[in-house]
Design an enzyme around this catalytic site. Structure first.
Site, PDB file in Angstrom:
ATOM      1  N   LEU A  58       0.860  -1.186   0.000  1.00 28.63           N
ATOM      2  CA  LEU A  58       0.000   0.000   0.000  1.00 28.63           C
ATOM      3  C   LEU A  58       0.892   1.232   0.000  1.00 28.63           C
ATOM      4  O   LEU A  58       1.882   1.290   0.735  1.00 28.63           O
ATOM      5  CB  LEU A  58      -0.891   0.029   1.257  1.00 28.63           C
ATOM      6  CG  LEU A  58      -2.248  -0.673   1.209  1.00 28.63           C
ATOM      7  CD1 LEU A  58      -2.965  -0.515   2.548  1.00 28.63           C
ATOM      8  CD2 LEU A  58      -3.122  -0.157   0.083  1.00 28.63           C
ATOM      9  N   ASP A  59       0.552   2.226  -0.811  1.00 27.97           N
ATOM     10  CA  ASP A  59       1.311   3.474  -0.834  1.00 27.97           C
ATOM     11  C   ASP A  59       1.232   4.169   0.522  1.00 27.97           C
ATOM     12  O   ASP A  59       0.260   3.990   1.264  1.00 27.97           O
ATOM     13  CB  ASP A  59       0.758   4.414  -1.909  1.00 27.97           C
ATOM     14  CG  ASP A  59       1.059   3.938  -3.321  1.00 27.97           C
ATOM     15  OD1 ASP A  59       2.050   3.205  -3.495  1.00 27.97           O
ATOM     16  OD2 ASP A  59       0.314   4.323  -4.241  1.00 27.97           O
ATOM     17  N   PRO A  60       2.211   5.011   0.848  1.00 26.68           N
ATOM     18  CA  PRO A  60       2.170   5.744   2.124  1.00 26.68           C
ATOM     19  C   PRO A  60       0.895   6.558   2.321  1.00 26.68           C
ATOM     20  O   PRO A  60       0.408   6.684   3.453  1.00 26.68           O
ATOM     21  CB  PRO A  60       3.403   6.652   2.035  1.00 26.68           C
ATOM     22  CG  PRO A  60       4.348   5.913   1.148  1.00 26.68           C
ATOM     23  CD  PRO A  60       3.482   5.241   0.125  1.00 26.68           C
TER      24      PRO A  60
END
Length: 250
Positions: A58-60
């Site tokens: 998951l992206d930040p």
């Protein structure tokens, strides 16, 4: 799974035998940050060589379901990662950013007053099915041994290879048109789908631009976000009990 964790997860749990921890990843954390946090908790419990990994990055700037595999459960990473994912994507029409989300500021603005709810729903229905998607330049995709975002940050031109993905369903959850260009879309899709790229393509198909303003993974395979543990809850469950202080009776 959650009931099992709530009842049985404790410091003396046999983690080496394997456990999948569904974590609600907080905003601003990378998936690797969460792995490090869980590994630190394991070490504090004496599991210094235990394996810890995650099944699906998951992206930040995204939150939601992140599956952390501990011990023998790390053998399940590929299987878990291959399962379908569901996302709730907050999208703003009429503007783009280099990363297709809020990691970078808006670089170009486009007209959006011509877009109607009916048109958005029509375009969304056209996304369903197997297709090729061009990943974002600001992504962890490897090109000649380097991450794509490394080239992008150095200002180099990057030709991203298209990947085959499958979008199983799309649903317009909220729409503020015509007063505001903000939408919320629920997307059920295959492994490897970039929702940032979905937002980019949605804007293009609407003869405008678009970028993500928020992203939440609400399901990964059979794990739903409402059944996930926060990192705070996980830490509380894995903290050794405080020593009892005996007092001499008076």
């Amino acid at each position: 799974m959650t009931d099992h964790l709530s009842t049985h997860l404790r410091p003396d749990y046999p983690f080496e035998e394997g456990l999948v921890l569904p974590i609600d990843k907080p905003l601003g954390w990378t998936s690797t940050d969460v792995v490090r946090k869980v590994r630190t908790l394991m070490r504090r419990l004496g599991h210094r060589k235990i394996k810890v990994g995650h099944a699906g990055t998951l992206d930040p700037l995204a939150t939601g379901v992140l599956l952390i595999c501990v011990g023998r459960a790390t053998k399940q990473v590929d299987t878990l990662q291959a399962e379908e994912k569901e996302y709730l994507a907050e999208i703003e029409l009429g503007a783009t950013t280099p990363s297709y989300d809020l990691e970078h500021p808006v670089d170009t603005r486009y007209p959006w007053a011509h877009i109607t709810r009916a048109e958005v729903e029509r375009i969304l229905s056209g996304f369903i099915g197997e297709q090729e998607q061009e990943p974002p330049v600001y992504s962890a995709k490897k090109l000649e041994g380097r991450r794509a975002y490394e080239y992008a940050r150095e200002g180099e031109e990057v030709n991203m290879r298209r990947a085959v993905i499958n979008i199983y369903s799309t649903r317009l959850e909220t729409c503020e048109l015509p007063t505001s260009p903000r939408l919320t879309v629920r997307i059920l899709c295959s492994k490897g789908t970039y929702i940032r790229a979905f937002a980019r393509d949605l804007g293009r198909k609407l003869s405008s631009g678009a970028h993500l303003t928020g992203l939440r993974r609400t399901r990964s395979g059979g794990f739903q976000v409402e059944h996930c543990l926060s990192l705070e809850t996980l830490q509380a469950k894995l903290s050794p009990p405080a020593p009892t202080v005996e007092t001499n009776p008076v």
